[in-house]
Design an enzyme around this catalytic site. Structure first.
Site, mmCIF file in Angstrom:
data_model
loop_
_atom_site.group_PDB
_atom_site.id
_atom_site.type_symbol
_atom_site.label_atom_id
_atom_site.label_comp_id
_atom_site.label_asym_id
_atom_site.label_seq_id
_atom_site.Cartn_x
_atom_site.Cartn_y
_atom_site.Cartn_z
ATOM 1 N N GLY A 219 -5.943 33.944 4.163
ATOM 2 C CA GLY A 219 -4.658 34.221 3.525
ATOM 3 C C GLY A 219 -3.558 34.219 4.561
ATOM 4 O O GLY A 219 -3.714 33.657 5.653
ATOM 5 N N SER A 220 -2.470 34.873 4.246
ATOM 6 C CA SER A 220 -1.312 34.827 5.139
ATOM 7 C C SER A 220 -1.505 35.754 6.333
ATOM 8 O O SER A 220 -2.300 36.713 6.286
ATOM 9 C CB SER A 220 -0.065 35.246 4.359
ATOM 10 O OG SER A 220 -0.229 36.572 3.916
ATOM 11 N N THR A 221 -0.742 35.485 7.377
ATOM 12 C CA THR A 221 -0.819 36.324 8.578
ATOM 13 C C THR A 221 -0.390 37.756 8.247
ATOM 14 O O THR A 221 -1.016 38.720 8.705
ATOM 15 C CB THR A 221 0.066 35.719 9.692
ATOM 16 O OG1 THR A 221 -0.449 34.413 9.984
ATOM 17 C CG2 THR A 221 0.041 36.565 10.953
ATOM 18 N N ALA A 222 0.642 37.894 7.412
ATOM 19 C CA ALA A 222 1.128 39.240 7.077
ATOM 20 C C ALA A 222 0.024 40.055 6.402
ATOM 21 O O ALA A 222 -0.202 41.229 6.750
ATOM 22 C CB ALA A 222 2.343 39.136 6.159
ATOM 23 N N THR A 223 -0.696 39.450 5.464
ATOM 24 C CA THR A 223 -1.780 40.192 4.809
ATOM 25 C C THR A 223 -2.943 40.393 5.783
ATOM 26 O O THR A 223 -3.597 41.438 5.758
ATOM 27 C CB THR A 223 -2.256 39.464 3.524
ATOM 28 O OG1 THR A 223 -1.119 39.121 2.747
ATOM 29 C CG2 THR A 223 -3.163 40.334 2.695
ATOM 30 N N GLU A 241 -8.867 34.063 8.668
ATOM 31 C CA GLU A 241 -8.327 32.695 8.717
ATOM 32 C C GLU A 241 -6.936 32.782 8.124
ATOM 33 O O GLU A 241 -6.776 32.912 6.914
ATOM 34 C CB GLU A 241 -9.215 31.741 7.908
ATOM 35 C CG GLU A 241 -10.570 31.490 8.538
ATOM 36 C CD GLU A 241 -10.498 30.739 9.861
ATOM 37 O OE1 GLU A 241 -9.498 30.038 10.092
ATOM 38 O OE2 GLU A 241 -11.434 30.862 10.658
ATOM 39 N N CYS A 275 -3.169 25.282 4.840
ATOM 40 C CA CYS A 275 -2.978 26.028 6.095
ATOM 41 C C CYS A 275 -2.835 25.086 7.271
ATOM 42 O O CYS A 275 -2.065 25.340 8.181
ATOM 43 C CB CYS A 275 -4.131 27.001 6.309
ATOM 44 S SG CYS A 275 -5.742 26.229 6.205
HETATM 45 P P1 NAD Z 1 -2.060 36.195 0.711
HETATM 46 O O1 NAD Z 1 -2.301 36.757 2.060
HETATM 47 O O2 NAD Z 1 -0.890 36.639 -0.043
HETATM 48 O O3 NAD Z 1 -3.322 36.427 -0.248
HETATM 49 C C1 NAD Z 1 -4.620 36.037 0.111
HETATM 50 C C2 NAD Z 1 -5.614 36.909 -0.629
HETATM 51 O O4 NAD Z 1 -5.490 38.244 -0.160
HETATM 52 C C3 NAD Z 1 -5.419 36.970 -2.138
HETATM 53 O O5 NAD Z 1 -6.694 36.999 -2.761
HETATM 54 C C4 NAD Z 1 -4.713 38.307 -2.322
HETATM 55 O O6 NAD Z 1 -4.922 38.864 -3.599
HETATM 56 C C5 NAD Z 1 -5.382 39.146 -1.259
HETATM 57 N N1 NAD Z 1 -4.625 40.312 -0.835
HETATM 58 C C6 NAD Z 1 -3.333 40.648 -1.092
HETATM 59 N N2 NAD Z 1 -3.022 41.815 -0.504
HETATM 60 C C7 NAD Z 1 -4.132 42.227 0.153
HETATM 61 C C8 NAD Z 1 -4.435 43.350 0.981
HETATM 62 N N3 NAD Z 1 -3.529 44.291 1.249
HETATM 63 N N4 NAD Z 1 -5.678 43.450 1.496
HETATM 64 C C9 NAD Z 1 -6.603 42.493 1.253
HETATM 65 N N5 NAD Z 1 -6.375 41.417 0.486
HETATM 66 C C10 NAD Z 1 -5.148 41.270 -0.051
HETATM 67 O O7 NAD Z 1 -2.062 34.623 0.970
HETATM 68 P P2 NAD Z 1 -1.727 33.493 -0.063
HETATM 69 O O8 NAD Z 1 -0.246 33.474 -0.203
HETATM 70 O O9 NAD Z 1 -2.613 33.648 -1.242
HETATM 71 O O10 NAD Z 1 -2.220 32.194 0.737
HETATM 72 C C11 NAD Z 1 -1.396 31.423 1.538
HETATM 73 C C12 NAD Z 1 -1.612 31.757 2.998
HETATM 74 O O11 NAD Z 1 -2.987 31.552 3.334
HETATM 75 C C13 NAD Z 1 -0.842 30.827 3.923
HETATM 76 O O12 NAD Z 1 -0.267 31.576 4.954
HETATM 77 C C14 NAD Z 1 -1.904 29.897 4.468
HETATM 78 O O13 NAD Z 1 -1.591 29.294 5.703
HETATM 79 C C15 NAD Z 1 -3.076 30.803 4.544
HETATM 80 N N6 NAD Z 1 -4.326 30.032 4.569
HETATM 81 C C16 NAD Z 1 -5.060 30.005 5.720
HETATM 82 C C17 NAD Z 1 -6.208 29.247 5.792
HETATM 83 C C18 NAD Z 1 -7.024 29.189 7.056
HETATM 84 O O14 NAD Z 1 -8.169 28.736 7.011
HETATM 85 N N7 NAD Z 1 -6.509 29.609 8.194
HETATM 86 C C19 NAD Z 1 -6.627 28.521 4.681
HETATM 87 C C20 NAD Z 1 -5.854 28.563 3.518
HETATM 88 C C21 NAD Z 1 -4.702 29.343 3.470
#
Ligand code: NAD
Length: 467
Positions: A219-223, A241, A275
């Site tokens: 997911g995102s870096t912030a999360t 990741e 990503c």
């Molecule tokens: P996100 O971080 O908002 O959400 C990812 C997942 O985390 C979702 O299932 C969400 O419900 C869950 N989540 C939300 N808050 C949480 C918390 N506090 N604790 C645990 N889980 C929580 O990301 P997104 O917007 O769904 O995805 C896009 C991001 O993912 C982009 O930054 C992209 O670059 C990244 N990404 C990285 C890779 C990699 O392999 N490095 C692959 C795909 C996407």
């Protein structure tokens, strides 16, 4: 309206509440997703914990066979899974089909992997070996951009290694994962695989849960930062990741016409929501205008629309929040640079933005310093590639990157200077089940794929014997 179920302890169950899942191309409801309560999350964790002793002792041959059955079921249901994936995610149908087929292919490749016992020393004084054991209950948290494939990358190695699993997809793309769970749930003993869905309210309950031993998060870096902090209290194993801001450097000796479509695809595939998409393009000044012209002509010829329609090249942004974020960046693009293609939100239902190219943009623009995760590509001109690399390495992220050149020796020298987890040469990206992928700096911790990716799901134990 089709309803979907979660998988808890071998049973397909309703949620505590429910939410509509929206098709981003039409803004119509695709289906209704269950929403788990915290009590249901706890039930799933209990089920996974109870299933662990037996599954962890199940011979790897049987675990492998179970994964092969999953791959076969995915193959047999490619059409249905792909249609659902397209409808909730927005990508064109052929790309949804590739993702679904990729899921089956990746799972077969993982099923082929082994958990070897390695001998570190066999000497007159000492015999030392390393064994690989499963960790316990693993949680796989997945984002919305590539929901099925990114799930497969976790599910395959986690279950092969003998762990039990709690899967949580993103709230805007849960349906294909729930459908998959329904199709494959009988393959595993009850509790080995559990799937719960939320409305973004269970993440921290999962990452702080005392009975979950490892989090595999994409997911995102912030999360990712929140995950790490929340998992710290129970010292969980983590694979993160996270986001990337991949740069591509194009040197002066390329065949512009040949590389332009490849660069365009790498930047705009899945509407830029990848990503490891190209998110910053650095072009040598001597070919800058020629390559921009080629890219503009490709951008202007894209068919943008509903992924269900034949011939669609680019779909919408996946969800309204991302649409709003990218619209903000778009309004800054015209102030910070010169738009040479696209630049507009498309006036129709759905979250559509034209593929946009922005030249003459400053390094300090948010479009360059941040991950846009949408169809806007900033283009920067350079005369010295070393200066470009210095700028690229200033980023707080470091997932992938690429060098494009007719001179492989020069390209390799530059690749070694780029501070990222992967650097591709004359391509971008290339993802393979046997090649590890991971980020440096803010792009994450650990690896997925390859032997390194499998090792993220094992606990190593060293046996050290006196001779
Ligand atoms: P996100 O971080 O908002 O959400 C990812 C997942 O985390 C979702 O299932 C969400 O419900 C869950 N989540 C939300 N808050 C949480 C918390 N506090 N604790 C645990 N889980 C929580 O990301 P997104 O917007 O769904 O995805 C896009 C991001 O993912 C982009 O930054 C992209 O670059 C990244 N990404 C990285 C890779 C990699 O392999 N490095 C692959 C795909 C996407």
């Amino acid at each position: 309206m089709p309803k979907y179920h979660m998988l808890i302890g071998g049973n397909l169950v309703q949620g505590h509440s429910a939410i509509d899942v929206i098709n981003p191309a039409t803004e119509e409801v695709v289906g209704i997703s269950p929403i788990a309560s915290e009590a249901q999350l706890n039930e799933a964790v209990e089920a996974a914990a109870s299933a662990f002793p037996q599954w962890s002792r199940t011979p790897i041959k049987e675990r492998r066979e179970a994964l092969l059955k999953v791959a076969q079921i995915v193959d047999d249901n490619t059409q249905e899974l792909s249609w659902l994936l397209m409808s909730e995610q927005g990508k064109p149908l052929p790309q949804a089909i590739s993702e679904t087929k990729g899921l089956a292919f990746f799972i077969r490749q993982f099923a082929d992997m082994t958990l070897p016992v390695e001998t570190l020393e066999d000497s007159p004084t000492r015999y030392v070996e390393v064994h690989r054991f499963p960790i316990g209950v693993v949680a796989a948290i997945v984002p919305w951009n590539v929901p099925l494939l990114l799930l497969g990358i976790k599910l395959g190695p986690a279950l092969l290694a003998g762990n039990t699993l709690i899967v949580k997809p993103a709230p805007t793309t849960p349906l294909s994962t729930l459908k998959l769970a329904e199709l494959i749930h009988k393959v595993f003993p009850a509790g080995v695989l559990n799937v719960i869905t939320d409305a973004n309210h269970l993440g921290d309950k999962i990452t702080s849960h005392p009975k979950i031993h490892k989090i595999s998060f994409t997911g995102s870096t912030a999360t990712g930062v929140k995950v790490m902090s929340s998992a710290a209290t129970t010292l969980k194993r983590l694979t993160l990741e996270l986001g990337g801001n991949d740069a591509a450097i194009v040197l002066d000796d390329v065949d512009v016409k040949n590389i332009a479509p490849k660069i365009f695809r790498a930047a705009f595939n899945n509407c830029g929501q990848v990503c490891i998409a190209i998110k910053r393009l650095y072009i040598h000044e001597s070919i800058h205008d020629a390559l921009c012209q080629e890219l503009t002509s490709i951008a202007n010829n894209q068919v943008i629309g509903n992924g269900a329609e034949k011939g669609t090249d680019l779909g919408p942004l996946q969800n309204r929040a991302q649409f709003e974020k990218v619209k903000d960046l778009l309004s800054e693009a015209s102030q910070d640079g010169r738009i040479i293609a696209g630049g507009k939100v498309i006036d129709r239902k759905g979250y559509f933005i034209e593929p946009t190219l922005v030249c003459d943009i400053a390094e300090t623009s948010r479009l360059v310093t941040e991950e846009q995760f949408g169809p806007i590509l900033p283009i920067l001109k350079f005369s010295n590639p070393l200066t470009a690399i210095e700028h690229i390495n200033e980023s707080s992220q470091g997932l992938g990157g690429s060098i494009w050149s007719g001179n492989l020796k020069k390209a390799r020298e530059l690749a070694l200077l780029m501070d990222t987890g992967t650097v591709w040469i004359n391509k971008h990206p290339d993802v393979d089940p046997n090649i590890p992928i991971g980020g440096v700096k803010g792009s994450g911790l650990g690896f997925e794929l390859g032997r390194e990716g499998l090792d993220e799901f094992v606990q190593k134990r060293v046996i050290n014997e006196l001779r």
